[in-house]
Design a protein around this motif. Structure first.
Motif, PDB file in Angstrom:
ATOM      1  N   ARG A 196       2.077  -4.043  12.368  1.00  0.00           N
ATOM      2  CA  ARG A 196       1.655  -2.700  11.969  1.00  0.00           C
ATOM      3  C   ARG A 196       1.568  -2.497  10.462  1.00  0.00           C
ATOM      4  O   ARG A 196       0.889  -1.564  10.005  1.00  0.00           O
ATOM      5  CB  ARG A 196       2.633  -1.670  12.563  1.00  0.00           C
ATOM      6  N   SER A 197       2.253  -3.300   9.692  1.00  0.00           N
ATOM      7  CA  SER A 197       2.248  -3.045   8.251  1.00  0.00           C
ATOM      8  C   SER A 197       2.298  -4.338   7.460  1.00  0.00           C
ATOM      9  O   SER A 197       2.831  -5.351   7.918  1.00  0.00           O
ATOM     10  CB  SER A 197       3.449  -2.170   7.863  1.00  0.00           C
ATOM     11  N   LEU A 198       1.703  -4.289   6.286  1.00  0.00           N
ATOM     12  CA  LEU A 198       1.797  -5.393   5.350  1.00  0.00           C
ATOM     13  C   LEU A 198       3.151  -5.364   4.651  1.00  0.00           C
ATOM     14  O   LEU A 198       3.752  -4.299   4.502  1.00  0.00           O
ATOM     15  CB  LEU A 198       0.680  -5.306   4.312  1.00  0.00           C
ATOM     16  N   PRO A 199       3.622  -6.506   4.209  1.00  0.00           N
ATOM     17  CA  PRO A 199       4.887  -6.505   3.474  1.00  0.00           C
ATOM     18  C   PRO A 199       4.748  -5.790   2.138  1.00  0.00           C
ATOM     19  O   PRO A 199       3.683  -5.805   1.515  1.00  0.00           O
ATOM     20  CB  PRO A 199       5.185  -7.994   3.286  1.00  0.00           C
ATOM     21  N   GLU A 200       5.821  -5.144   1.709  1.00  0.00           N
ATOM     22  CA  GLU A 200       5.816  -4.469   0.424  1.00  0.00           C
ATOM     23  C   GLU A 200       5.620  -5.496  -0.683  1.00  0.00           C
ATOM     24  O   GLU A 200       6.220  -6.557  -0.681  1.00  0.00           O
ATOM     25  CB  GLU A 200       7.144  -3.729   0.228  1.00  0.00           C
ATOM     26  N   GLY A 201       4.753  -5.174  -1.608  1.00  0.00           N
ATOM     27  CA  GLY A 201       4.489  -6.098  -2.704  1.00  0.00           C
ATOM     28  C   GLY A 201       3.125  -6.742  -2.645  1.00  0.00           C
ATOM     29  O   GLY A 201       2.680  -7.354  -3.612  1.00  0.00           O
ATOM     30  N   VAL A 202       2.427  -6.598  -1.481  1.00  0.00           N
ATOM     31  CA  VAL A 202       1.068  -7.128  -1.407  1.00  0.00           C
ATOM     32  C   VAL A 202       0.149  -6.349  -2.343  1.00  0.00           C
ATOM     33  O   VAL A 202      -0.691  -6.911  -3.040  1.00  0.00           O
ATOM     34  CB  VAL A 202       0.539  -7.079   0.046  1.00  0.00           C
ATOM     35  N   MET A 203       0.295  -5.033  -2.348  1.00  0.00           N
ATOM     36  CA  MET A 203      -0.474  -4.182  -3.249  1.00  0.00           C
ATOM     37  C   MET A 203       0.399  -3.801  -4.439  1.00  0.00           C
ATOM     38  O   MET A 203       1.586  -3.489  -4.282  1.00  0.00           O
ATOM     39  CB  MET A 203      -0.940  -2.920  -2.526  1.00  0.00           C
ATOM     40  N   ARG A 204      -0.164  -3.825  -5.626  1.00  0.00           N
ATOM     41  CA  ARG A 204       0.618  -3.517  -6.818  1.00  0.00           C
ATOM     42  C   ARG A 204       0.465  -2.041  -7.191  1.00  0.00           C
ATOM     43  O   ARG A 204      -0.552  -1.409  -6.932  1.00  0.00           O
ATOM     44  CB  ARG A 204       0.207  -4.397  -7.994  1.00  0.00           C
ATOM     45  N   ASP A 205       1.489  -1.537  -7.836  1.00  0.00           N
ATOM     46  CA  ASP A 205       1.510  -0.160  -8.311  1.00  0.00           C
ATOM     47  C   ASP A 205       1.732  -0.199  -9.813  1.00  0.00           C
ATOM     48  O   ASP A 205       2.707  -0.792 -10.292  1.00  0.00           O
ATOM     49  CB  ASP A 205       2.621   0.621  -7.616  1.00  0.00           C
ATOM     50  N   ASP A 206       0.849   0.401 -10.564  1.00  0.00           N
ATOM     51  CA  ASP A 206       0.961   0.365 -12.031  1.00  0.00           C
ATOM     52  C   ASP A 206       2.231   1.038 -12.534  1.00  0.00           C
ATOM     53  O   ASP A 206       2.624   0.848 -13.691  1.00  0.00           O
ATOM     54  CB  ASP A 206      -0.253   1.033 -12.671  1.00  0.00           C
ATOM     55  N   ASN A 207       2.889   1.816 -11.663  1.00  0.00           N
ATOM     56  CA  ASN A 207       4.065   2.570 -12.101  1.00  0.00           C
ATOM     57  C   ASN A 207       5.371   1.815 -11.918  1.00  0.00           C
ATOM     58  O   ASN A 207       6.434   2.318 -12.265  1.00  0.00           O
ATOM     59  CB  ASN A 207       4.150   3.894 -11.326  1.00  0.00           C
ATOM     60  N   ASN A 208       5.317   0.595 -11.331  1.00  0.00           N
ATOM     61  CA  ASN A 208       6.570  -0.155 -11.202  1.00  0.00           C
ATOM     62  C   ASN A 208       6.466  -1.484 -11.934  1.00  0.00           C
ATOM     63  O   ASN A 208       5.411  -1.877 -12.421  1.00  0.00           O
ATOM     64  CB  ASN A 208       6.956  -0.350  -9.726  1.00  0.00           C
ATOM     65  N   ASN A 209       7.583  -2.187 -11.988  1.00  0.00           N
ATOM     66  CA  ASN A 209       7.672  -3.417 -12.776  1.00  0.00           C
ATOM     67  C   ASN A 209       7.571  -4.671 -11.916  1.00  0.00           C
ATOM     68  O   ASN A 209       7.894  -5.761 -12.388  1.00  0.00           O
ATOM     69  CB  ASN A 209       8.995  -3.437 -13.558  1.00  0.00           C
ATOM     70  N   TYR A 210       7.162  -4.514 -10.679  1.00  0.00           N
ATOM     71  CA  TYR A 210       7.047  -5.666  -9.786  1.00  0.00           C
ATOM     72  C   TYR A 210       5.926  -6.590 -10.273  1.00  0.00           C
ATOM     73  O   TYR A 210       4.781  -6.169 -10.417  1.00  0.00           O
ATOM     74  CB  TYR A 210       6.767  -5.187  -8.363  1.00  0.00           C
ATOM     75  N   LYS A 211       6.251  -7.840 -10.524  1.00  0.00           N
ATOM     76  CA  LYS A 211       5.299  -8.806 -11.088  1.00  0.00           C
ATOM     77  C   LYS A 211       4.962  -9.873 -10.048  1.00  0.00           C
ATOM     78  O   LYS A 211       5.662 -10.865  -9.907  1.00  0.00           O
ATOM     79  CB  LYS A 211       5.883  -9.450 -12.345  1.00  0.00           C
ATOM     80  N   SER A 212       3.894  -9.640  -9.312  1.00  0.00           N
ATOM     81  CA  SER A 212       3.488 -10.591  -8.285  1.00  0.00           C
ATOM     82  C   SER A 212       2.706 -11.750  -8.895  1.00  0.00           C
ATOM     83  O   SER A 212       1.919 -11.562  -9.824  1.00  0.00           O
ATOM     84  CB  SER A 212       2.619  -9.894  -7.241  1.00  0.00           C
ATOM     85  N   GLN A 213       2.923 -12.955  -8.350  1.00  0.00           N
ATOM     86  CA  GLN A 213       2.151 -14.136  -8.754  1.00  0.00           C
ATOM     87  C   GLN A 213       1.186 -14.574  -7.662  1.00  0.00           C
ATOM     88  O   GLN A 213       0.660 -15.681  -7.689  1.00  0.00           O
ATOM     89  CB  GLN A 213       3.104 -15.287  -9.102  1.00  0.00           C
ATOM     90  N   LEU A 214       0.931 -13.683  -6.686  1.00  0.00           N
ATOM     91  CA  LEU A 214       0.091 -14.029  -5.551  1.00  0.00           C
ATOM     92  C   LEU A 214      -1.322 -14.397  -6.005  1.00  0.00           C
ATOM     93  O   LEU A 214      -1.966 -13.656  -6.738  1.00  0.00           O
ATOM     94  CB  LEU A 214       0.030 -12.845  -4.582  1.00  0.00           C
ATOM     95  N   GLU A 215      -1.792 -15.572  -5.548  1.00  0.00           N
ATOM     96  CA  GLU A 215      -3.124 -16.063  -5.903  1.00  0.00           C
ATOM     97  C   GLU A 215      -4.065 -16.101  -4.701  1.00  0.00           C
ATOM     98  O   GLU A 215      -5.277 -15.982  -4.863  1.00  0.00           O
ATOM     99  CB  GLU A 215      -3.020 -17.467  -6.509  1.00  0.00           C
ATOM    100  N   ILE A 216      -3.517 -16.297  -3.491  1.00  0.00           N
ATOM    101  CA  ILE A 216      -4.330 -16.411  -2.284  1.00  0.00           C
ATOM    102  C   ILE A 216      -3.780 -15.462  -1.228  1.00  0.00           C
ATOM    103  O   ILE A 216      -2.605 -15.533  -0.871  1.00  0.00           O
ATOM    104  CB  ILE A 216      -4.329 -17.858  -1.743  1.00  0.00           C
ATOM    105  N   LEU A 217      -4.638 -14.570  -0.711  1.00  0.00           N
ATOM    106  CA  LEU A 217      -4.243 -13.623   0.329  1.00  0.00           C
ATOM    107  C   LEU A 217      -5.269 -13.676   1.448  1.00  0.00           C
ATOM    108  O   LEU A 217      -6.458 -13.426   1.233  1.00  0.00           O
ATOM    109  CB  LEU A 217      -4.155 -12.206  -0.250  1.00  0.00           C
ATOM    110  N   LYS A 218      -4.807 -14.008   2.668  1.00  0.00           N
ATOM    111  CA  LYS A 218      -5.674 -14.066   3.837  1.00  0.00           C
ATOM    112  C   LYS A 218      -5.057 -13.210   4.945  1.00  0.00           C
ATOM    113  O   LYS A 218      -3.921 -13.443   5.351  1.00  0.00           O
ATOM    114  CB  LYS A 218      -5.853 -15.510   4.324  1.00  0.00           C
ATOM    115  N   ILE A 219      -5.820 -12.223   5.416  1.00  0.00           N
ATOM    116  CA  ILE A 219      -5.378 -11.342   6.495  1.00  0.00           C
ATOM    117  C   ILE A 219      -6.459 -11.379   7.564  1.00  0.00           C
ATOM    118  O   ILE A 219      -7.579 -10.903   7.358  1.00  0.00           O
ATOM    119  CB  ILE A 219      -5.155  -9.902   5.997  1.00  0.00           C
TER     120      ILE A 219
END
Length: 482
Positions: A196-219
Motif C-alpha cells: 500500500r505504501s512506498l518506504p519513507e525516503g523514496v521521495m525527498r523533501d526540501d525541508n528536511n536533511n535526509y540525504k538519499s544516494q538512490l540512483e536506480i528506482l524501479k516500481i
C-alpha cells in the motif's frame, strides 16, 4: 551417505542426496546443497552438530529442498558472507544469526542475503541487519507479512544497504517504520499486489536533511500502491522505471520534472497517462526514454524532447498522434504499434545524422507500399534496420543501397512483400532475417543456395517458414524481451 572428512576441501556441491552430514571440513568455504528431498527437522539437528566445524564457511547456497523447515540454533558461524536460500517451500524460519540482537552477542558479518521461493516464510527473525550487509533480495515469498525491521534506518539502527529488491510478495502490505538507508543506491519493488505504501525516503523533501544516494528506482506491478502527492525524486536518481502502478500515474509529472540527473526513464502499462510533462530544459542528462502500452497517451511534450536524448522507444500507444521534433542526437529509434501516429515523412529522419538503429512496426505504417520512399530519406549512417507488420508493403527500393554502413536487416510479417531490390543489398550487410513473408519464400530459398555477388559479405541468412512461426516471432527479435 557417510560423514565426509576432507580437511583441505574448500568448495563442495551436494545434489540429490538422501542424507547430508557435513563434518571435519575445516577449510570448506563455499558449499552448495541442491535437491536433497528428504531434508527435514532431522537434517537440521544433524547439521547443527557439523556447522560449528565449518570455521571457514563464507558462502552457503541451499536450493530446491522442499522438506527443509528450519535451521540449527547454532547458526552458520561468523565468517559467513553470502547466504542464498531458494525454492524451499516448507521453510518457516530463517537462521537467527543473520540478524543482530541487541540483547545477545552476535558478530554477523553477512554481506549478501537472497531469499527466493520460500512460500511458508511469514516473518524474519527479530533484530537489526548487520552493518556489513550490502545486498538484500527477497523474491516470491507469498506469505511473507513483514520485512525485517532492520531494513529501515532510524536513530537506533545504522543500516548500510546498497541494493534492495523485493518481488512477488503478495501478502506484504507495508514497509517497516523508518527511512531508507542513506547508502541505498538501487531499490526494486515489483509484483507486490497488496503493498500500500512506498518506504519513507523514496521521495525527498526540501525541508528536511535526509540525504538519499538512490540512483536506480524501479516500481513494477503494484496496483494497490499509494503515494503522497508531495516530495520530489532523490536528487541523484539516474534510472526510473514505473509500470502497472495505477495510483502512481498522476504523480509521474511531479516525479519526472524534478529529476535533474535522470538518464533513463521507462513508463509502461499506465492506463490513465495522457501526456508527458514538459521536461526538455530540466532533464539535461536524459539519454533514454521507453514508453510501452500507455493506451491514452496522445502527445509527447509540446516543447519537444531533451536534446541529450539518444534512445527513444515507443510501443503500443494507439492514441499517440505525433512524435514532435525528434532530438538530433538520437542513435536508436523504435516505434511499434502506434496506429494513429503522423506519417513517417513528417519525422524528418534524414536530419538524424547520428541514428544507428531504426525499427518500425504496426498499423501506423499501413500506407507504405514501397520502402524506403523518396519522400523520407533514411539517415546514411544506419547500422541496423527492422521493418515489421507493414501490411501493404510490396517492394523494397534501391534506396536501401544508400545505407552503405548497414550491417543488420530484419523484414518480418510483411505479407504482401514480393521481392528484394533488383539492385541488390548493401555489401556491408552481415545479417539478414526474413520471417513470415510468404511471397518472398521462393526467392529467399534461391538465395540460400546462390548468394548474389553484390552481397559478398553476407554472413548470415535466416528464412523462416510461416507454419513454424510462434507468437514471439511475429515481432522483431529485439522486442521479444518486452
Amino acid at each position: 551417505m557417510s560423514p565426509i572428512s576432507l580437511s583441505s576441501l574448500f568448495e563442495l556441491n551436494i545434489v540429490e542426496c538422501n542424507e547430508v552430514m557435513l563434518s571435519g571440513l575445516s577449510s570448506l568455504s563455499t558449499p552448495k546443497i541442491r535437491k536433497c528431498f528428504p531434508i527435514d527437522e532431522g537434517y537440521s539437528q544433524s547439521m547443527s552438530l557439523a556447522i560449528p566445524d565449518l570455521v571457514s564457511l563464507k558462502y552457503l547456497q541451499i536450493e530446491s529442498c522442499p522438506n527443509l523447515v528450519s535451521f540449527p540454533e547454532t547458526g552458520f558461524g561468523c565468517m559467513l558472507r553470502h547466504l542464498i536460500i531458494k525454492d524451499c517451500p516448507a521453510l518457516k524460519a530463517l537462521p537467527k544469526d543473520i540478524m543482530i540482537d541487541c540483547c545477545e552477542s552476535n558478530s554477523c558479518l553477512l554481506e549478501e542475503l537472497e531469499i527466493e521461493g520460500c512460500h511458508s516464510l511469514e516473518f524474519f527473525p527479530k533484530g537489526k541487519l548487520s552493518t556489513t550487509l550490502k545486498r538484500l533480495t527477497i523474491q516470491y515469498c507469498e506469505n511473507l507479512r513483514s520485512l525485517p525491521e532492520g531494513v529501515m534506518q532510524d536513530d537506533n539502527n545504522s543500516c548500510l544497504l546498497e541494493e534492495f529488491e523485493i518481488e512477488g510478495c503478495r501478502s506484504l502490505e507495508f514497509f517497516p517504520k523508518g527511512k531508507l538507508s542513506t547508502t541505498l543506491k538501487r531499490l526494486t519493488i515489483q509484483y507486490c499486489e497488496n503493498l500500500r505504501s512506498l518506504p519513507e525516503g523514496v521521495m525527498r523533501d526540501d525541508n528536511n536533511n535526509y540525504k538519499s544516494q538512490l540512483e536506480i528506482l524501479k516500481i513494477i506491478g503494484c496496483p494497490s500502491l499509494q503515494c503522497s502527492t508531495s516530495g520530489k525524486l532523490p536528487y541523484g536518481l539516474k534510472i526510473l522505471k514505473i509500470s502497472g502502478c495505477l495510483s502512481l500515474e498522476p504523480l509521474i509529472e511531479t516525479m519526472i520534472k524534478d529529476g535533474e540527473l535522470l538518464e533513463n526513464i521507462e513508463i509502461s502499462h499506465c492506463e490513465t497517462l495522457e501526456i508527458l510533462p514538459e521536461f526538455r530544459n530540466s532533464l539535461s542528462h536524459l539519454t533514454e526514454i521507453t514508453i510501452i502500452d500507455c493506451p491514452f497517451l496522445n502527445n509527447l511534450p509540446e516543447t519537444g524532447l531533451p536534446m541529450s536524448l539518444q534512445v527513444l522507444m515507443i510501443c503500443d500507444c494507439p492514441r499517440l498522434v505525433s512524435l514532435g521534433c525528434l532530438p538530433p542526437n538520437l542513435t536508436s529509434l523504435k516505434i511499434w504499434n502506434c496506429m494513429n501516429l503522423n506519417p513517417i515523412y513528417e519525422w524528418k529522419l534524414h536530419g538524424l545524422t547520428s541514428l544507428r538503429e531504426f525499427s518500425i512496426s504496426g498499423e501506423c505504417f499501413r500506407d507504405i507500399i514501397s520502402f524506403p520512399d523518396d519522400g523520407y530519406l533514411l539517415p546514411g549512417n544506419l547500422i541496423s534496420l527492422c521493418i515489421s507488420k507493414l501490411e501493404n508493403l510490396k517492394t523494397l527500393t534501391r534506396g536501401l543501397n544508400n545505407l552503405t554502413l548497414l550491417q543488420e536487416l530484419e523484414i518480418i510479417h510483411c505479407h504482401k512483400l514480393r521481392s528484394l531490390p533488383s539492385e541488390g543489398l548493401p555489401s556491408s550487410l552481415g545479417r539478414l532475417r526474413i520471417s513470415d513473408c510468404p511471397l518472398l519464400r521462393k526467392e529467399c530459398f534461391k538465395w540460400k543456395g546462390n548468394i548474389p555477388c553484390d552481397v559478398t559479405f553476407l554472413l548470415y541468412l535466416l528464412v523462416e517458414n510461416e507454419h513454424q512461426q510462434s507468437n514471439s516471432e511475429d515481432i522483431p527479435a529485439t522486442v521479444a524481451e518486452y
